[in-house]
Design an enzyme around this catalytic site. Sequence first.
Site, PDB file in Angstrom:
ATOM      1  CG  LEU A   8      -1.685  -1.289   1.498  1.00 32.09           C
ATOM      2  CD1 LEU A   8      -2.636  -1.103   2.674  1.00 32.09           C
ATOM      3  CD2 LEU A   8      -2.438  -1.741   0.260  1.00 32.09           C
ATOM      4  CB  ALA A   9       3.042   2.686  -1.995  1.00 26.58           C
ATOM      5  NE  ARG A  15       0.710  10.127   9.977  1.00 27.30           N
ATOM      6  CZ  ARG A  15       0.384   8.882  10.329  1.00 27.30           C
ATOM      7  NH1 ARG A  15       0.397   8.528  11.581  1.00 27.30           N
ATOM      8  NH2 ARG A  15       0.066   7.994   9.398  1.00 27.30           N
ATOM      9  CD  GLN A  72      -6.375   4.466  -1.989  1.00 24.61           C
ATOM     10  OE1 GLN A  72      -5.162   4.573  -1.769  1.00 24.61           O
ATOM     11  NE2 GLN A  72      -7.264   4.377  -1.023  1.00 24.61           N
ATOM     12  N   GLY A  77      -8.298   5.640   2.702  1.00 22.04           N
ATOM     13  CA  GLY A  77      -7.910   4.717   3.760  1.00 22.04           C
ATOM     14  C   GLY A  77      -7.329   3.402   3.261  1.00 22.04           C
ATOM     15  N   GLY A 139      -2.158   0.812  15.699  1.00 22.53           N
ATOM     16  CA  GLY A 139      -3.444   0.227  16.069  1.00 22.53           C
ATOM     17  C   GLY A 139      -3.232  -0.845  17.131  1.00 22.53           C
ATOM     18  CD  GLU A 154      -5.672   2.331  13.198  1.00 27.70           C
ATOM     19  OE1 GLU A 154      -4.710   3.086  12.983  1.00 27.70           O
ATOM     20  OE2 GLU A 154      -5.551   1.083  13.187  1.00 27.70           O
ATOM     21  CE1 TYR A 364      36.256  20.266 -14.564  1.00 28.61           C
ATOM     22  CE2 TYR A 364      36.691  21.593 -16.518  1.00 28.61           C
ATOM     23  CZ  TYR A 364      35.894  20.702 -15.818  1.00 28.61           C
ATOM     24  OH  TYR A 364      34.737  20.232 -16.390  1.00 28.61           O
ATOM     25  CE1 TYR A 385      29.318  25.887 -22.124  1.00 29.28           C
ATOM     26  CE2 TYR A 385      29.821  27.423 -20.350  1.00 29.28           C
ATOM     27  CZ  TYR A 385      28.925  26.901 -21.269  1.00 29.28           C
ATOM     28  OH  TYR A 385      27.637  27.380 -21.336  1.00 29.28           O
TER      29      TYR A 385
HETATM   30  C1  UD1 Z   1      -1.718   1.732   9.814  1.00 30.42           C
HETATM   31  C2  UD1 Z   1      -2.788   0.855  10.506  1.00 30.42           C
HETATM   32  C3  UD1 Z   1      -2.377   0.672  11.965  1.00 30.42           C
HETATM   33  C4  UD1 Z   1      -0.998   0.059  12.063  1.00 30.42           C
HETATM   34  C5  UD1 Z   1       0.024   0.895  11.268  1.00 30.42           C
HETATM   35  C6  UD1 Z   1       1.337   0.147  11.200  1.00 30.42           C
HETATM   36  C7  UD1 Z   1      -4.941   1.273   9.458  1.00 30.42           C
HETATM   37  C8  UD1 Z   1      -6.243   1.965   9.561  1.00 30.42           C
HETATM   38  N1  UD1 Z   1      -4.059   1.496  10.424  1.00 30.42           N
HETATM   39  O1  UD1 Z   1      -1.774   3.000  10.425  1.00 30.42           O
HETATM   40  O2  UD1 Z   1      -3.314  -0.174  12.633  1.00 30.42           O
HETATM   41  O3  UD1 Z   1      -0.606  -0.060  13.422  1.00 30.42           O
HETATM   42  O4  UD1 Z   1      -0.432   1.124   9.927  1.00 30.42           O
HETATM   43  O5  UD1 Z   1       2.336   0.924  10.658  1.00 30.42           O
HETATM   44  O6  UD1 Z   1      -4.742   0.531   8.528  1.00 30.42           O
HETATM   45  N2  UD1 Z   1      -2.265   4.116   2.202  1.00 30.42           N
HETATM   46  C9  UD1 Z   1      -2.822   4.026   0.941  1.00 30.42           C
HETATM   47  N3  UD1 Z   1      -4.035   4.601   0.710  1.00 30.42           N
HETATM   48  C10 UD1 Z   1      -4.745   5.250   1.684  1.00 30.42           C
HETATM   49  C11 UD1 Z   1      -4.168   5.342   2.966  1.00 30.42           C
HETATM   50  C12 UD1 Z   1      -2.937   4.750   3.200  1.00 30.42           C
HETATM   51  O7  UD1 Z   1      -2.240   3.446   0.035  1.00 30.42           O
HETATM   52  O8  UD1 Z   1      -5.849   5.732   1.388  1.00 30.42           O
HETATM   53  C13 UD1 Z   1      -0.944   3.520   2.430  1.00 30.42           C
HETATM   54  C14 UD1 Z   1       0.088   4.571   2.829  1.00 30.42           C
HETATM   55  O9  UD1 Z   1       0.774   5.085   1.708  1.00 30.42           O
HETATM   56  C15 UD1 Z   1       1.018   3.802   3.775  1.00 30.42           C
HETATM   57  C16 UD1 Z   1       0.140   2.653   4.302  1.00 30.42           C
HETATM   58  O10 UD1 Z   1      -1.017   2.609   3.500  1.00 30.42           O
HETATM   59  O11 UD1 Z   1       2.121   3.272   3.109  1.00 30.42           O
HETATM   60  C17 UD1 Z   1      -0.250   2.847   5.759  1.00 30.42           C
HETATM   61  O12 UD1 Z   1      -0.925   4.096   5.889  1.00 30.42           O
HETATM   62  P1  UD1 Z   1      -0.673   5.057   7.104  1.00 30.42           P
HETATM   63  O13 UD1 Z   1      -1.511   6.265   6.935  1.00 30.42           O
HETATM   64  O14 UD1 Z   1       0.777   5.233   7.361  1.00 30.42           O
HETATM   65  O15 UD1 Z   1      -1.318   4.170   8.289  1.00 30.42           O
HETATM   66  P2  UD1 Z   1      -1.026   4.291   9.830  1.00 30.42           P
HETATM   67  O16 UD1 Z   1      -1.722   5.487  10.365  1.00 30.42           O
HETATM   68  O17 UD1 Z   1       0.429   4.195  10.098  1.00 30.42           O
HETATM   69 CA    CA Z   2       2.217   4.186   8.833  1.00 30.10          CA
END
Ligand code: UD1
Ligand code: CA
Length: 462
Positions: A8-9, A15, A72, A77, A139, A154, A364, A385
Amino acid sequence: MKTYALVLAAGKGTRMRTIMPKCAYPILKKPMIEYIVENIEKSNIDETVVVVGHKREVLQDILQDRVSYAYQEEQLGTGHAVLSAESILAHKEGITFILPGDMPLIDYVLINKILSAHQEMGNDLTVVSMMMDYPKSYGRIVRDEYNSILRIVEENDCNEYQKQIKEVNTGIYVVNNKILFNSLKKIKKNERKNEYYLTDIVELMHTDYKVNSFIVRHPHVTMGVNDLYGISIAEKYLRESINKNHMLSGVSIINPETVTIGDNVVIEEGVIIHPNTTITGRSVVHSGAQIGPNTEIHNSEVGSNTVVNHSLVYDSKIGEETTVGPFAHLRGHAVIGNRNRIGNFVEVKNSSTGDDTKAAHLSYIGDATVGHNVNFGCGSITVNYDGKLKHRTTIGDDVFIGCNVNLIAPISIGNEVFLAAGSTVTDDVPTGSFTIARNRQVNKSDYAKNYIKPHIDKTPGQ
Ligand code: UD1
Ligand code: CA
């Protein structure tokens, strides 16, 4: 059964407060996502899908066609992020290893252990958790009196009791594909955050399916990076473990806390690395070399028994038994031969030198092909140059270039040439030539007094 990875990226990484998307942010000069994909590639996983969204072109530019992509569009989320891979994964028989793109320290050994545990236990969902003394921002894993996982809550949704729970969600899950996408559709939006939480699949699955946990033993490996402070912590772990491995393989690192080595760097036994040195990218350092102090090497190769100190070396190659520095700068595919001396305040760019060539001070050398046994006198330079275009200089073997010689490119100097100090050489020089290209000196006798002020003695009292 096939195994898929879903990274998931797509998130903004708010932050982080950086322009660059979080998962592309470099750690030891290498993008975070590359560490993850590299370890997935080394593991038993068959195919990788990366969910991209925010600034997806940056991530796709890094990963190219090493993975396939799900898109996405709106970042709603982690649950929504996984759902965006539905068309790629839902119809495929197998299991998916879900992991966040902000977990740079995950290694393939752990990935394989988690996969085996999932299969051996016969789970439908394995939640990977870890114990944290300060669980903030993760979480919390909520279990019932029989120790089964009920749900993940969370940090911001925790009550005071749940906040004390030290077992937290790493963000890694292994789950059966079909069950995953069926359950995901039932996730409700978290109204406070306006997001679909992937963590909710635990509560949705635990009554009808086999949900178990895998607790990782070394929690730093699964740490999540959320801000620039997190980057520095991940970097510290990575640096320490890379340095330790090199030291155990016979590389001497003096004051290792000040030495940064990228994880793709190859260093042979018997190398000594002095303080405040950074070696990153696809660099190779051969045995007996000494690097540092205060040296930066990136995407470069250093030959055996070569010494590089107080210098910068980028995208270049240095031969054996050569000395570079102090205060030298090699860049733009400089290729330096064996037994060279590239000394104080010498810059070499996009040039090659043969063996036994020396530029000891203040030169140089740019866009030049230089032969063997060439001596660059102090201050001699290639004038590459003309204000519009760069031109090449070619220098043969056994050439002596006097101090402060300007070689106006394009120009070609033959073999066994001697260029007199102070010459500005504009035309090609044939082999064997002694060349002097400067005005003849004139001594005007008894004339200096017209320019020199008479000496006034200022001794007090006189
Ligand atoms: C998330 C978990 C949390 C866990 C933590 C571990 C959820 C709701 N929470 O929180 O329980 O302890 O990771 O590190 O899952 N991302 C997407 N699309 C989105 C949102 C996020 O691709 O819409 C990706 C982000 O780029 C990231 C990853 O998901 O790489 C995690 O998202 P992030 O917002 O960092 O989640 P946490 O608040 O850390
Ligand atoms: Ca995270």
